[in-house]
Design a protein around this motif. Structure first.
Motif, PDB file in Angstrom:
ATOM      1  N   ASN A   1       2.601 -34.218 -18.349  1.00 38.31           N
ATOM      2  CA  ASN A   1       3.585 -33.264 -18.876  1.00 38.31           C
ATOM      3  C   ASN A   1       2.944 -32.393 -19.951  1.00 38.31           C
ATOM      4  OD1 ASN A   1       5.912 -34.129 -17.308  1.00 38.31           O
ATOM      5  ND2 ASN A   1       5.638 -36.049 -18.443  1.00 38.31           N
ATOM      6  N   VAL A   2       2.464 -31.227 -19.515  1.00 35.86           N
ATOM      7  CA  VAL A   2       1.721 -30.339 -20.426  1.00 35.86           C
ATOM      8  C   VAL A   2       2.494 -29.020 -20.574  1.00 35.86           C
ATOM      9  CG1 VAL A   2      -0.419 -31.416 -19.637  1.00 35.86           C
ATOM     10  CG2 VAL A   2       0.318 -29.254 -18.587  1.00 35.86           C
TER      11      VAL A   2
ATOM     12  N   LEU B   1       9.544 -25.972 -22.411  1.00 33.12           N
ATOM     13  CA  LEU B   1       8.112 -25.785 -22.681  1.00 33.12           C
ATOM     14  C   LEU B   1       7.249 -26.248 -21.510  1.00 33.12           C
ATOM     15  CD1 LEU B   1       7.943 -26.938 -26.417  1.00 33.12           C
ATOM     16  CD2 LEU B   1       7.521 -24.617 -25.567  1.00 33.12           C
ATOM     17  N   GLY B   2       7.838 -27.038 -20.594  1.00 35.92           N
ATOM     18  CA  GLY B   2       7.084 -27.528 -19.442  1.00 35.92           C
ATOM     19  C   GLY B   2       7.249 -26.613 -18.243  1.00 35.92           C
ATOM     20  N   CYS B   3       6.528 -26.911 -17.167  1.00 36.08           N
ATOM     21  CA  CYS B   3       6.555 -26.040 -15.986  1.00 36.08           C
ATOM     22  C   CYS B   3       7.898 -26.045 -15.273  1.00 36.08           C
ATOM     23  CB  CYS B   3       5.462 -26.481 -15.011  1.00 36.08           C
ATOM     24  SG  CYS B   3       3.804 -26.028 -15.587  1.00 36.08           S
ATOM     25  N   PHE B   4       8.577 -27.227 -15.239  1.00 41.80           N
ATOM     26  CA  PHE B   4       9.775 -27.332 -14.400  1.00 41.80           C
ATOM     27  C   PHE B   4      11.050 -27.629 -15.191  1.00 41.80           C
ATOM     28  CE2 PHE B   4       5.971 -29.015 -12.136  1.00 41.80           C
ATOM     29  CZ  PHE B   4       5.752 -27.894 -11.339  1.00 41.80           C
TER      30      PHE B   4
ATOM     31  N   LYS C   1      13.547 -32.954 -17.937  1.00 44.11           N
ATOM     32  CA  LYS C   1      13.809 -33.800 -19.107  1.00 44.11           C
ATOM     33  C   LYS C   1      12.801 -34.951 -19.106  1.00 44.11           C
ATOM     34  CE  LYS C   1      16.611 -35.195 -22.498  1.00 44.11           C
ATOM     35  NZ  LYS C   1      15.441 -35.194 -23.370  1.00 44.11           N
ATOM     36  N   VAL C   2      12.039 -35.047 -20.157  1.00 44.31           N
ATOM     37  CA  VAL C   2      11.131 -36.204 -20.294  1.00 44.31           C
ATOM     38  C   VAL C   2      11.379 -36.853 -21.657  1.00 44.31           C
ATOM     39  CG1 VAL C   2       9.284 -35.365 -18.783  1.00 44.31           C
ATOM     40  CG2 VAL C   2       9.273 -34.717 -21.209  1.00 44.31           C
ATOM     41  N   GLU C   3      10.849 -38.066 -21.831  1.00 48.16           N
ATOM     42  CA  GLU C   3      11.001 -38.770 -23.111  1.00 48.16           C
ATOM     43  C   GLU C   3       9.702 -38.700 -23.903  1.00 48.16           C
ATOM     44  OE1 GLU C   3      12.799 -42.640 -22.993  1.00 48.16           O
ATOM     45  OE2 GLU C   3      14.639 -41.425 -22.842  1.00 48.16           O
TER      46      GLU C   3
ATOM     47  N   HIS D   1      -1.512 -33.203 -23.959  1.00 46.16           N
ATOM     48  CA  HIS D   1      -1.049 -34.109 -25.024  1.00 46.16           C
ATOM     49  C   HIS D   1       0.162 -33.510 -25.743  1.00 46.16           C
ATOM     50  CE1 HIS D   1      -4.152 -37.181 -24.728  1.00 46.16           C
ATOM     51  NE2 HIS D   1      -5.045 -36.236 -24.563  1.00 46.16           N
ATOM     52  N   ALA D   2       1.125 -33.029 -24.936  1.00 48.20           N
ATOM     53  CA  ALA D   2       2.243 -32.250 -25.486  1.00 48.20           C
ATOM     54  C   ALA D   2       3.598 -32.834 -25.119  1.00 48.20           C
ATOM     55  CB  ALA D   2       2.138 -30.815 -24.978  1.00 48.20           C
ATOM     56  N   GLN D   3       3.623 -34.074 -24.626  1.00 47.19           N
ATOM     57  CA  GLN D   3       4.892 -34.588 -24.095  1.00 47.19           C
ATOM     58  C   GLN D   3       5.994 -34.685 -25.143  1.00 47.19           C
ATOM     59  OE1 GLN D   3       4.670 -37.513 -20.993  1.00 47.19           O
ATOM     60  NE2 GLN D   3       6.615 -38.445 -21.580  1.00 47.19           N
ATOM     61  N   ALA D   4       5.635 -34.974 -26.396  1.00 49.13           N
ATOM     62  CA  ALA D   4       6.681 -35.072 -27.428  1.00 49.13           C
ATOM     63  C   ALA D   4       7.361 -33.711 -27.626  1.00 49.13           C
ATOM     64  CB  ALA D   4       6.097 -35.574 -28.744  1.00 49.13           C
ATOM     65  N   ALA D   5       6.596 -32.638 -27.524  1.00 44.63           N
ATOM     66  CA  ALA D   5       7.191 -31.296 -27.635  1.00 44.63           C
ATOM     67  C   ALA D   5       8.078 -31.011 -26.425  1.00 44.63           C
ATOM     68  CB  ALA D   5       6.088 -30.241 -27.755  1.00 44.63           C
ATOM     69  N   LEU D   6       7.613 -31.419 -25.242  1.00 44.16           N
ATOM     70  CA  LEU D   6       8.404 -31.196 -24.027  1.00 44.16           C
ATOM     71  C   LEU D   6       9.672 -32.049 -24.008  1.00 44.16           C
ATOM     72  CD1 LEU D   6       5.765 -29.770 -23.183  1.00 44.16           C
ATOM     73  CD2 LEU D   6       6.069 -30.696 -20.902  1.00 44.16           C
TER      74      LEU D   6
END
Ligand code: TNX
Length: 528
Positions: free
Chosen positions: A293-294, A275-278, A281-283, A264-269
């Protein structure tokens, strides 16, 4: 003996008239012991509040409550030996920290408690005995109450991420919680769909992470998916957080912040792709559900970031607990991520569940060193429980039972009982909800202490709380509609001794309790 119909009629008439002259007090949550001798106290503008040193805050709040209900602006003073008083007294004779006694007779009103918290609960009972009425005098029925809570942890959770709720609404809910003698506000502050707490070291979390560009319309199960194109968001500044914490403390409510990890961390990513594994860029997410996306559990930078965040959080919230989430963390990225796989090897971990456990334990260690304890959702049992963690059991009671057997503290919030985002009636005629159906009766008849635990194990059940997830609850009015009157039932689950609980009596009291809900300004769901 067979009763003659005429005699029955007399009995019924008598019962009704005495009900009329002296209605039974309707306090929610139901107190432990209550006697109702005849008579009443006449509250007037001349009544004084007389309080012990250390109870200024409670005396002030009582003054406000009375002004609100009766229009009387009473004087509050620490001077003793006055007549015609509401006396607020600290006394070692009350033997539980949150307990109180309340006595109303023709001459005075007296509340005694060992602590300011207990005294505050006595005031809440008094408020419910006091009519909402203007006039020369207001009659408060004579009563003798001895009361104490069943559980030390009596909570409500609010998700301010799926939808955002302004500080004024948070305060309104804190007032409503206090009126029902609840004492823990679990504030769900970070999510896939929005980061809602200002962090000074990482300002982009709220500049970027607090805003999404669109939101799903309708239910998440509908196909095709539809979205609006409205930018949506909001966050609390640290000043506002401090304001809420203080407001809550005055009402004897501890605020427990939740900073979700590793899922539940997508906003941080979306704010910091590293902060993510790869480093992708995510929204900030615009859907409901569980995002893949953790946080990366392999990179050291993830832990540095979270420790920085938690350090600011720990400074903002004086309570002992910080909730670190821990639920619904898909492991798909970790399985493919070179950093995570390297971590598995160096730490000698068997699988990704153990990696999650490593993650939580590492965070726990950091927070324990800061003098804080962690709470996590029941998934933190998977791969091994962190040594000092308290478990919040949400996927039924099994997690809570397992944790209590491992001598860990537990808060019971099984989703079929405690989730106020479920339908409460209908579903025809009700606003769209996530699903499920949880009626007042389902909540009222719940016992958070599972019979399968032995007496020793049962001691680990600290209490229970209602959870308000807001995917389908976009406005304050809607939230109030979902929360009330079900939270009233929850307050008795939290407070009232099992032997004193009885559904039909509760429903009768609830009818009279509408006055309290109206005073609180609640848009409660109509009930009979
Ligand atoms: C499960 S309860 C979740 C939340 C959802 C909720 C909806 C929990 C720990 N996770 O993310 O909002 O169900 O009822």
């Amino acid at each position: 003996m067979k009763l003659q119909p005429a005699f029955i009629l007399i009995l019924v008439t008598f019962a009704c008239t005495s009900e009329k002259t002296q209605p039974q007090p309707a306090i929610i949550p139901q107190p432990l012991q209550m006697e109702t001798p005849p008579g009443f106290y006449r509250l007037s503008e001349k009544t004084r509040i007389n309080y012990d040193e250390g109870l200024e805050n409670e005396a002030l709040l009582l003054t406000q409550y009375i002004a609100n209900q009766t229009g009387f602006m009473l004087e509050a003073t620490t001077e003793r030996n006055q007549r015609n008083v509401i006396r607020l007294e600290l006394s070692e004779l009350v033997d539980t920290p949150e307990g109180y006694t309340l006595q109303v007779d023709g001459k005075k009103i007296r509340i005694k408690a060992q602590t300011a918290a207990g005294l505050f609960y006595g005031i809440q009972s008094l408020r419910q005995l006091m009519p909402v009425q203007q006039g020369e005098t207001v009659k408060i029925p004579a009563i003798k109450i001895t009361d104490e809570p069943r559980f030390p942890y009596r909570g409500m959770h609010l998700d301010v991420c799926r939808h955002f709720f302004e500080v004024d609404f948070i305060k309104k809910m804190l007032d409503a919680m206090a009126a029902h003698k609840l004492n823990r506000f679990h504030w769900h502050l970070t999510e896939d769909q929005g980061w809602r707490i200002e962090i000074k070291k990482y300002p982009e979390l709220t500049q970027i992470g607090a805003w999404r560009n669109s939101t799903l319309i309708g239910h998440a199960s509908e196909r095709p998916e539809k979205f609006d194109s409205i930018r949506y968001g909001g966050y609390y500044t640290q000043e506002q957080i401090a304001e809420v914490v203080e407001y809550a403390a005055k009402r004897h409510i501890t605020v427990i912040p939740e900073i979700e990890m590793p899922g539940h961390a997508q906003a941080a990513l979306a704010t910091y792709p590293w902060l993510g594994c790869f480093d992708q860029k995510v929204e900030v997410w615009n859907k409901w559900g569980v995002s893949e996306n953790v946080y990366c559990a392999g990179k050291e930078s993830t832990f540095e970031f979270l420790e920085d965040v938690l350090s600011e959080v720990a400074d903002l919230f004086p309570g002992e607990y910080i909730h670190i989430g821990g639920d619904e963390c898909p492991k798909a990225n970790w399985e493919k991520c070179p950093h995570c796989q390297a971590r598995l090897k160096t730490e000698g971990l068997a699988d990704e569940h153990e990696l999650q456990s490593y993650f939580v334990q590492r965070i726990e260690k950091y927070l324990n060193e800061k003098g804080k304890r962690i709470i996590g959702w029941d998934e933190i049992l998977e791969g091994g429980l962190a040594p000092n963690a308290t478990v919040m059991s949400w996927r039924g009671e099994e997690g809570g039972i397992a944790a209590a057997r491992q001598q860990h503290d537990v808060i019971m919030t099984p989703n079929d009982i405690c989730y106020l985002d479920h339908y409460q009636a209908g579903p025809e005629g009700e606003p769209l909800a996530i699903g499920g159906m949880t009626t007042i009766k389902d909540i009222y008849t719940y016992d958070p202490v599972p019979g399968v635990l032995d007496e020793e194990e049962q001691k680990y059940i600290l209490g229970t709380q209602a959870n308000v997830w807001t995917e389908y609850i976009p406005t304050p009015e809607h939230a109030e509609y979902m929360i009330f009157p079900r939270l009233c039932a929850m307050s008795e689950v939290c407070w009232t001794a099992p032997g004193k609980k009885e559904l039909s009596g509760f429903m009768r009291r609830l009818e009279r309790h509408k006055t309290t809900l109206e005073l609180l300004g609640m848009n409660f769901r109509p009930f009979e």
